[in-house]
Design an enzyme around this catalytic site. Structure first.
Site, PDB file in Angstrom:
ATOM      1  N   ASP A  18      55.485  -4.909 -56.688  1.00 37.80           N
ATOM      2  CA  ASP A  18      54.116  -4.743 -57.179  1.00 37.80           C
ATOM      3  C   ASP A  18      54.074  -4.431 -58.671  1.00 37.80           C
ATOM      4  OD1 ASP A  18      53.033  -5.153 -54.628  1.00 37.80           O
ATOM      5  OD2 ASP A  18      53.214  -3.035 -54.116  1.00 37.80           O
ATOM      6  N   ARG A  98      53.414  11.825 -54.188  1.00 31.47           N
ATOM      7  CA  ARG A  98      52.287  11.274 -54.941  1.00 31.47           C
ATOM      8  C   ARG A  98      51.526  12.283 -55.793  1.00 31.47           C
ATOM      9  NH1 ARG A  98      55.213   7.405 -54.409  1.00 31.47           N
ATOM     10  NH2 ARG A  98      54.568   5.514 -53.335  1.00 31.47           N
ATOM     11  N   ASP A 127      48.036   5.497 -50.725  1.00 30.47           N
ATOM     12  CA  ASP A 127      48.513   5.944 -52.030  1.00 30.47           C
ATOM     13  C   ASP A 127      47.489   5.772 -53.142  1.00 30.47           C
ATOM     14  OD1 ASP A 127      50.929   6.897 -51.184  1.00 30.47           O
ATOM     15  OD2 ASP A 127      52.044   5.074 -51.616  1.00 30.47           O
ATOM     16  N   SER A 179      58.378  -3.686 -47.445  1.00 39.21           N
ATOM     17  CA  SER A 179      57.754  -2.759 -48.383  1.00 39.21           C
ATOM     18  C   SER A 179      58.406  -1.403 -48.154  1.00 39.21           C
ATOM     19  CB  SER A 179      56.249  -2.678 -48.138  1.00 39.21           C
ATOM     20  OG  SER A 179      55.654  -1.726 -48.990  1.00 39.21           O
TER      21      SER A 179
END
Length: 407
Positions: A18, A98, A127, A179
């Site tokens: 990404d 995060r 996220d 992923s």
């Protein structure tokens, strides 16, 4: 803010699929802004290798690597261990990292005079919420760019097409295009064959598991370990004092080698859909288990039961991106107070994916062999009759009412 006015962007950069293609995409679609790539080091180890060269080659002006491992462990993971927080059965690996990454992105964006912060989270996942709520807390009013909510790319295959067309080097292929998210605490696997819950994960296939082995491939002899805690926080491994992040590293090694901490779950995302993933959390699984054992010995019943109830709210709060909130501060204060006597040592036996208690000690143990023994003690068992009569009085009254004999 109009796209043409965005001159400098701070990008949350992992070097994965990404974020690798986001750099050229931003150049093309946002009037060629300066892009400062920021990678949060949360213990992903070898994933940081070659990151600077890749970022610069694809168009970033520089790469900043922020060491956030100990901050994540001390400020987020340890309070969560004390609370016993799990989201469903998920041990919150991605969610732990995060908040601290989002906070650091905000701080760097303000220091660098950036016009916007960009992330590579999809519009389907959790996220995006976690990053953006942290940014709102530490850089209120900052423009946020989320390409997955703008571009016309629809799949990871199309992302690979874009990367190939723009000469962006990738470490993955279409066949290994899971992923993944990795940090000190865990590794997640999503996508490909895992998107169908009917498919069994390929645990024994070489290269699928990265933090350990399948229980079927674990040693035939058990491994014994001892963990020491002070006020609910881990302080030693096999008698050696060390910081918590180092203890987790040690537990990852021994837990992974014994096939500990592999789960396959379908979880309920914040955004409203179910998602199937395989998670490796060897060290974290052992740490939670050991802490739970010591709590049983040292924490009073009412506090323990209330903490177990609050653990669900704590996990929801963290999973849903609201770590930087007054609620978190209040619940963390409770967890710290509840854990003030959770001190001692826990011995465990690890064997083919299982964690087996092997004894524990604590100077604050609430267990009395004298009281609990089936042998002769000074406890007057006859006192139980009066207690039961009082405790059961509401039940008796209800029964008499139903029989019409209540006076």
């Amino acid at each position: 803010m109009d796209k043409k006015d965005i001159k400098k962007v701070v990008l949350a950069y992992s070097g994965g699929l990404d974020t690798s293609i986001i750099i050229p995409w931003l150049k093309e679609n946002y009037n060629d802004p300066e892009i400062i790539a920021v990678s949060g080091n949360v213990g992903q180890a070898d994933e940081l290798e070659g990151l600077e060269e890749k970022a610069l080659k694809t168009g970033a002006s520089k790469l900043i690597v922020a060491d956030l491992t100990d901050e994540m462990v001390e400020e987020v993971i340890i309070p969560s261990v004390k609370m016993g927080a799990k989201y469903e059965t998920y041990m919150l690996g991605t969610a732990f990292a995060r908040p601290v990454i989002g906070k650091k992105l905000a701080e760097i964006a303000l220091e660098e005079g950036a016009d916007a912060i960009c992330h590579g989270c999809t519009g389907k996942g959790n996220d995006q919420v976690r990053f953006e709520l942290a940014i709102k807390r530490w850089a209120p009013g900052m423009k946020i760019i989320a390409p997955w909510r703008e571009w016309d790319i629809k799949s990871r295959d199309e992302e690979i097409d874009y990367a190939e067309a723009h000469n962006v080097p990738l470490k993955i292929s279409r066949e290994t295009n899971y992923s993944k998210d990795k940090n000190l605490w865990h590794l997640s696997h999503e996508g490909l064959d895992l998107e169908d819950p009917a498919n069994e994960p390929q645990y024994e296939k070489e290269g699928f598991l990265e933090m350990g082995v399948s229980p079927l491939q674990a040693p035939d002899e058990p491994t014994y370990i001892t963990l020491g805690f002070e006020a609910g926080a881990p302080v030693s491994f096999n008698g050696e004092k060390m910081k918590a992040s180092k203890i987790i590293e040690k537990l990852n090694e021994v837990g992974g080698a014994n096939g500990i901490g592999i789960i396959d779950i379908v979880e309920n995302r914040l955004i409203g859909m179910k998602d199937r993933g395989v998670y490796e959390t060897p060290g974290g699984t052992i740490l939670y288990f050991a802490h739970d054992q010591l709590e049983m010995l040292t924490m009073d019943k009412e506090t323990l039961h209330l903490k177990q109830k609050l653990a669900v709210d704590y996990a929801d709060m963290l999973y849903n991106g609201k770590w930087y909130s007054p609620l978190q501060e209040a619940l963390t204060a409770f967890a710290n107070e509840a854990n003030k006597n959770v001190t001692g040592e826990v011995k465990l036996k690890l064997y083919k994916g299982n964690i087996i208690p092997a004894g524990m000690t604590s100077p604050y143990s609430l267990y009395s062999e004298e009281l609990a023994s089936f042998g002769e003690t000074d406890y007057d068992q006859a006192q139980a009759e009066g207690f039961i009569n009082i405790w059961g009085l509401p039940t008796l009254v209800q029964a008499l009412l139903e029989k019409g004999s209540l006076k």
